[in-house]
Design an enzyme around this catalytic site. Sequence first.
Site, PDB file in Angstrom:
ATOM      1  N   ASP A  64     -34.064  16.510  56.771  1.00 19.33           N
ATOM      2  CA  ASP A  64     -34.993  15.664  57.526  1.00 19.33           C
ATOM      3  C   ASP A  64     -34.462  15.480  58.941  1.00 19.33           C
ATOM      4  OD1 ASP A  64     -37.159  13.941  58.147  1.00 19.33           O
ATOM      5  OD2 ASP A  64     -37.125  13.104  56.125  1.00 19.33           O
ATOM      6  N   HIS A 123     -49.270  14.903  51.529  1.00 19.67           N
ATOM      7  CA  HIS A 123     -50.508  14.142  51.740  1.00 19.67           C
ATOM      8  C   HIS A 123     -50.627  13.580  53.155  1.00 19.67           C
ATOM      9  CE1 HIS A 123     -48.792   9.882  50.575  1.00 19.67           C
ATOM     10  NE2 HIS A 123     -48.024  10.523  51.424  1.00 19.67           N
ATOM     11  N   GLY A 166     -32.942  18.507  60.633  1.00 22.51           N
ATOM     12  CA  GLY A 166     -33.880  19.541  61.044  1.00 22.51           C
ATOM     13  C   GLY A 166     -35.298  19.040  61.049  1.00 22.51           C
ATOM     14  N   ASP A 167     -36.190  19.844  61.614  1.00 19.05           N
ATOM     15  CA  ASP A 167     -37.617  19.539  61.718  1.00 19.05           C
ATOM     16  C   ASP A 167     -38.372  20.594  60.931  1.00 19.05           C
ATOM     17  OD1 ASP A 167     -40.275  19.258  62.421  1.00 19.05           O
ATOM     18  OD2 ASP A 167     -39.886  18.971  64.556  1.00 19.05           O
ATOM     19  N   PHE A 168     -38.945  20.224  59.790  1.00 21.38           N
ATOM     20  CA  PHE A 168     -39.544  21.249  58.936  1.00 21.38           C
ATOM     21  C   PHE A 168     -40.795  21.883  59.526  1.00 21.38           C
ATOM     22  CE2 PHE A 168     -41.151  17.455  56.195  1.00 21.38           C
ATOM     23  CZ  PHE A 168     -42.309  17.298  56.950  1.00 21.38           C
TER      24      PHE A 168
END
Length: 347
Positions: free
Chosen positions: A210, A256, A236-238
């Site tokens: 994350d 969601h 990290g940035d997914f």
Amino acid sequence: MSATPSAQLNPFPIIQVGLSFWSSKTLLAATKLGLFTHLSEKPLTAEQIKQKLGLNQKGLYVRDFLDALYSMGFLERTGSGESVLYQNTPDTAAFLDKNQPAYLGGFLEMANDREYKFWGDLEEGLKTGNPQNEIKYTGKESFEAIYDNPISLAQFTEAMSGIQKLSFMAFANSFDFSGYKTLVDAGGSAGLLSALVAQQHPHMHCTTFDLPQLEPFAKATAETYGVADRVTVLNGDFFNEPFPTADVVTMGNILHSFDLEKKKMLLQKAYEALPANGCLVIIEMILDNERRENTFGLLMSLNMLIESDGGFNYTQNEFRQWVSEAGFTSVKFIPLGGPVSAAVAYK
């Protein structure tokens, strides 16, 4: 002229739902004030509760407040008159006392502080399709606004951990990990899912993935559960980076939050991070195909209108279609209690 309603018709279910914010706010206020935590030590009278919570010194409406909670099943009561004693029920003692490991009041406190006022603009959201949260006042989308404020971030992170804990525990206890060795939790927040899986399955090594702001929370969780040697915290940035590779990729209440294009992108990234015979696990309030039974999941989807730009909940069949497009070969669903289930897609 319309006919007089039949005496057999009952308007009170309509009235009860229409005014259900009364009962909602009563429970939220009790949680925010710490009532159930104070009652964990011993039963108290209305006068003692008034003093502990710093309520109006005139004492007006305190008994109404407490007896309303009693009538809704959130308190127990013994005695009569001024000597009435109030105490927690087994459920409120377990879930709304801040000193208990299953405490989920943090989510209710966040609902009280943030979502309660935002839901007042539901009509505007339905008409415009736009989020009704911080972005209206700050220009920042909800996650950005929350992450920029250390207090809000701590509250949000605690709230998410609290409401997800039982579902994550159910998944860790029910899923067969015997054929796997590694797990990466994409959007792992405070690292709770990774910690619970590592604690329950000593052969598993887990990575919680994350943004950097979540790192201290995730490391603290791993230490608390005694699994810091088998839980890696990876920043990290997914959206902008590949998922770390693992035998199992999980996403808990992530999918969601985003529109269909981003949902499909995340599913594709998960597929690419998995080896042959690996699996993706989505833990959310997935809807039944008739969109009739999971009322809480439908309301959560409305909450995505309030909180996100295009997020929504989805049915089992919709999930099957999306993961099939991504390349997955089979799907199964595991009930985790209440409105939550795990959707497992196999590569």
